[in-house]
Design a protein around this motif. Sequence first.
Motif, PDB file in Angstrom:
ATOM      1  N   ILE A 241      39.774  56.643  21.882  1.00 37.40           N
ATOM      2  CA  ILE A 241      39.132  57.476  22.974  1.00 37.40           C
ATOM      3  C   ILE A 241      38.111  56.433  23.550  1.00 37.40           C
ATOM      4  CG2 ILE A 241      37.991  59.488  23.561  1.00 37.40           C
ATOM      5  CD1 ILE A 241      40.982  60.070  23.262  1.00 37.40           C
ATOM      6  N   PRO A 242      37.105  56.104  22.439  1.00 35.67           N
ATOM      7  CA  PRO A 242      36.106  55.171  23.085  1.00 35.67           C
ATOM      8  C   PRO A 242      36.797  53.822  23.891  1.00 35.67           C
ATOM      9  CG  PRO A 242      35.520  55.832  20.971  1.00 35.67           C
ATOM     10  CD  PRO A 242      36.836  56.387  21.378  1.00 35.67           C
ATOM     11  N   GLY A 243      37.989  53.680  23.271  1.00 37.52           N
ATOM     12  CA  GLY A 243      38.471  52.352  23.767  1.00 37.52           C
ATOM     13  C   GLY A 243      39.146  52.577  25.192  1.00 37.52           C
ATOM     14  N   LEU A 244      39.662  54.004  25.384  1.00 36.20           N
ATOM     15  CA  LEU A 244      39.981  54.350  26.578  1.00 36.20           C
ATOM     16  C   LEU A 244      39.029  54.597  27.822  1.00 36.20           C
ATOM     17  CD1 LEU A 244      42.842  54.983  28.261  1.00 36.20           C
ATOM     18  CD2 LEU A 244      42.226  57.574  27.295  1.00 36.20           C
ATOM     19  N   ILE A 245      37.944  55.066  27.109  1.00 27.84           N
ATOM     20  CA  ILE A 245      36.972  55.133  28.292  1.00 27.84           C
ATOM     21  C   ILE A 245      36.437  53.735  28.651  1.00 27.84           C
ATOM     22  CG2 ILE A 245      34.486  55.809  28.268  1.00 27.84           C
ATOM     23  CD1 ILE A 245      35.325  58.209  26.564  1.00 27.84           C
ATOM     24  N   ILE A 246      36.105  52.803  27.707  1.00 27.67           N
ATOM     25  CA  ILE A 246      35.804  51.347  28.273  1.00 27.67           C
ATOM     26  C   ILE A 246      36.703  50.698  29.086  1.00 27.67           C
ATOM     27  CG2 ILE A 246      35.260  49.144  27.276  1.00 27.67           C
ATOM     28  CD1 ILE A 246      34.092  50.590  24.841  1.00 27.67           C
ATOM     29  N   ALA A 247      38.047  50.880  28.804  1.00 29.80           N
ATOM     30  CA  ALA A 247      39.247  50.466  29.515  1.00 29.80           C
ATOM     31  C   ALA A 247      39.251  51.095  30.931  1.00 29.80           C
ATOM     32  CB  ALA A 247      40.471  50.586  28.917  1.00 29.80           C
ATOM     33  N   VAL A 248      39.051  52.441  31.120  1.00 33.79           N
ATOM     34  CA  VAL A 248      38.868  52.945  32.509  1.00 33.79           C
ATOM     35  C   VAL A 248      37.880  52.116  33.193  1.00 33.79           C
ATOM     36  CG1 VAL A 248      38.643  55.045  33.671  1.00 33.79           C
ATOM     37  CG2 VAL A 248      40.105  54.690  31.590  1.00 33.79           C
ATOM     38  N   ILE A 249      36.536  52.198  32.586  1.00 36.84           N
ATOM     39  CA  ILE A 249      35.574  51.370  33.330  1.00 36.84           C
ATOM     40  C   ILE A 249      35.883  50.212  33.833  1.00 36.84           C
ATOM     41  CG2 ILE A 249      33.113  50.737  33.078  1.00 36.84           C
ATOM     42  CD1 ILE A 249      32.751  53.240  31.193  1.00 36.84           C
ATOM     43  N   GLY A 250      36.359  49.350  32.888  1.00 40.09           N
ATOM     44  CA  GLY A 250      37.052  47.996  33.086  1.00 40.09           C
ATOM     45  C   GLY A 250      37.967  48.113  34.425  1.00 40.09           C
ATOM     46  N   ALA A 251      38.718  48.946  34.447  1.00 39.63           N
ATOM     47  CA  ALA A 251      39.705  48.886  35.210  1.00 39.63           C
ATOM     48  C   ALA A 251      39.231  49.327  36.608  1.00 39.63           C
ATOM     49  CB  ALA A 251      41.021  50.233  34.793  1.00 39.63           C
ATOM     50  N   ILE A 252      38.249  50.439  36.883  1.00 42.31           N
ATOM     51  CA  ILE A 252      37.817  50.509  37.892  1.00 42.31           C
ATOM     52  C   ILE A 252      37.105  49.398  38.462  1.00 42.31           C
ATOM     53  CG2 ILE A 252      35.674  51.851  38.991  1.00 42.31           C
ATOM     54  CD1 ILE A 252      36.628  54.345  37.038  1.00 42.31           C
ATOM     55  N   ILE A 253      36.250  48.594  37.419  1.00 49.11           N
ATOM     56  CA  ILE A 253      35.687  47.307  38.040  1.00 49.11           C
ATOM     57  C   ILE A 253      36.803  46.243  38.750  1.00 49.11           C
ATOM     58  CG2 ILE A 253      34.444  45.257  37.116  1.00 49.11           C
ATOM     59  CD1 ILE A 253      33.010  47.020  35.237  1.00 49.11           C
ATOM     60  N   ALA A 254      38.026  46.328  37.898  1.00 49.24           N
ATOM     61  CA  ALA A 254      39.068  45.422  38.347  1.00 49.24           C
ATOM     62  C   ALA A 254      39.694  45.840  39.782  1.00 49.24           C
ATOM     63  CB  ALA A 254      40.157  45.232  37.302  1.00 49.24           C
ATOM     64  N   ILE A 255      39.751  47.120  39.642  1.00 44.07           N
ATOM     65  CA  ILE A 255      40.040  47.717  41.219  1.00 44.07           C
ATOM     66  C   ILE A 255      39.098  47.302  42.270  1.00 44.07           C
ATOM     67  CG2 ILE A 255      40.684  49.808  42.528  1.00 44.07           C
ATOM     68  CD1 ILE A 255      41.660  50.832  40.015  1.00 44.07           C
ATOM     69  N   PHE A 256      38.042  47.557  41.950  1.00 41.22           N
ATOM     70  CA  PHE A 256      36.902  47.200  43.131  1.00 41.22           C
ATOM     71  C   PHE A 256      37.114  45.750  43.391  1.00 41.22           C
ATOM     72  CE2 PHE A 256      32.635  45.475  43.899  1.00 41.22           C
ATOM     73  CZ  PHE A 256      32.393  46.271  45.058  1.00 41.22           C
ATOM     74  N   LEU A 257      37.130  44.798  42.362  1.00 36.60           N
ATOM     75  CA  LEU A 257      37.092  43.268  42.601  1.00 36.60           C
ATOM     76  C   LEU A 257      38.432  43.052  43.318  1.00 36.60           C
ATOM     77  CD1 LEU A 257      35.655  41.920  39.246  1.00 36.60           C
ATOM     78  CD2 LEU A 257      34.528  42.031  41.532  1.00 36.60           C
ATOM     79  N   TRP A 258      39.421  43.727  43.085  1.00 37.83           N
ATOM     80  CA  TRP A 258      40.720  43.397  43.684  1.00 37.83           C
ATOM     81  C   TRP A 258      40.668  43.958  45.096  1.00 37.83           C
ATOM     82  CZ3 TRP A 258      44.839  40.570  43.128  1.00 37.83           C
ATOM     83  CH2 TRP A 258      45.856  40.884  43.862  1.00 37.83           C
ATOM     84  N   GLY A 259      40.059  44.911  45.160  1.00 40.10           N
ATOM     85  CA  GLY A 259      39.759  45.398  46.713  1.00 40.10           C
ATOM     86  C   GLY A 259      39.000  44.301  47.394  1.00 40.10           C
ATOM     87  N   LEU A 260      38.002  43.790  46.891  1.00 39.46           N
ATOM     88  CA  LEU A 260      37.117  43.005  47.649  1.00 39.46           C
ATOM     89  C   LEU A 260      37.793  41.689  47.994  1.00 39.46           C
ATOM     90  CD1 LEU A 260      33.669  42.970  45.630  1.00 39.46           C
ATOM     91  CD2 LEU A 260      34.127  43.642  48.085  1.00 39.46           C
ATOM     92  N   MET A 261      38.766  40.987  47.093  1.00 43.26           N
ATOM     93  CA  MET A 261      39.550  39.825  47.197  1.00 43.26           C
ATOM     94  C   MET A 261      40.599  39.922  48.381  1.00 43.26           C
ATOM     95  SD  MET A 261      39.816  38.172  43.354  1.00 43.26           S
ATOM     96  CE  MET A 261      40.878  39.199  42.894  1.00 43.26           C
ATOM     97  N   THR A 262      41.247  41.160  48.344  1.00 44.74           N
ATOM     98  CA  THR A 262      42.346  41.513  49.320  1.00 44.74           C
ATOM     99  C   THR A 262      41.898  41.982  50.718  1.00 44.74           C
ATOM    100  OG1 THR A 262      42.891  43.425  48.360  1.00 44.74           O
ATOM    101  CG2 THR A 262      43.877  41.561  47.487  1.00 44.74           C
TER     102      THR A 262
END
Length: 89
Positions: free
Chosen positions: A64-85
């Motif tokens: 569960i803590p790993g999933l929460i950290i992964a979701v936060i990281g995935a939100i950051i990855a989506i944000f960065l992908w949006g900036l690049m594209t």
Amino acid sequence: MNIIAWLLLGLLAGAIAKAIYPGHQGGGILATIVLGVLGAFVGGSLYTLLTTGTLQLAATGLSIPGLIIAVIGAIIAIFLWGLMTRRAV
């Protein structure tokens, strides 16, 4: 088994992050898994940096803590992908 756990964590984290992040992200299930796995690495690395003060490439575990950290990281990855594209208007 470790690769299957990472794919499962990536699918869950990517799907939750896409549901939380505002706007339309596009991409199918493969993009969701890739963003989730990248998010697990980004989140795990940031968590390691904040807790130990050293920057290392680390992924979160299937918990569960790993999933929460992964979701936060995935939100950051989506944000960065949006900036690049994003296209210039």
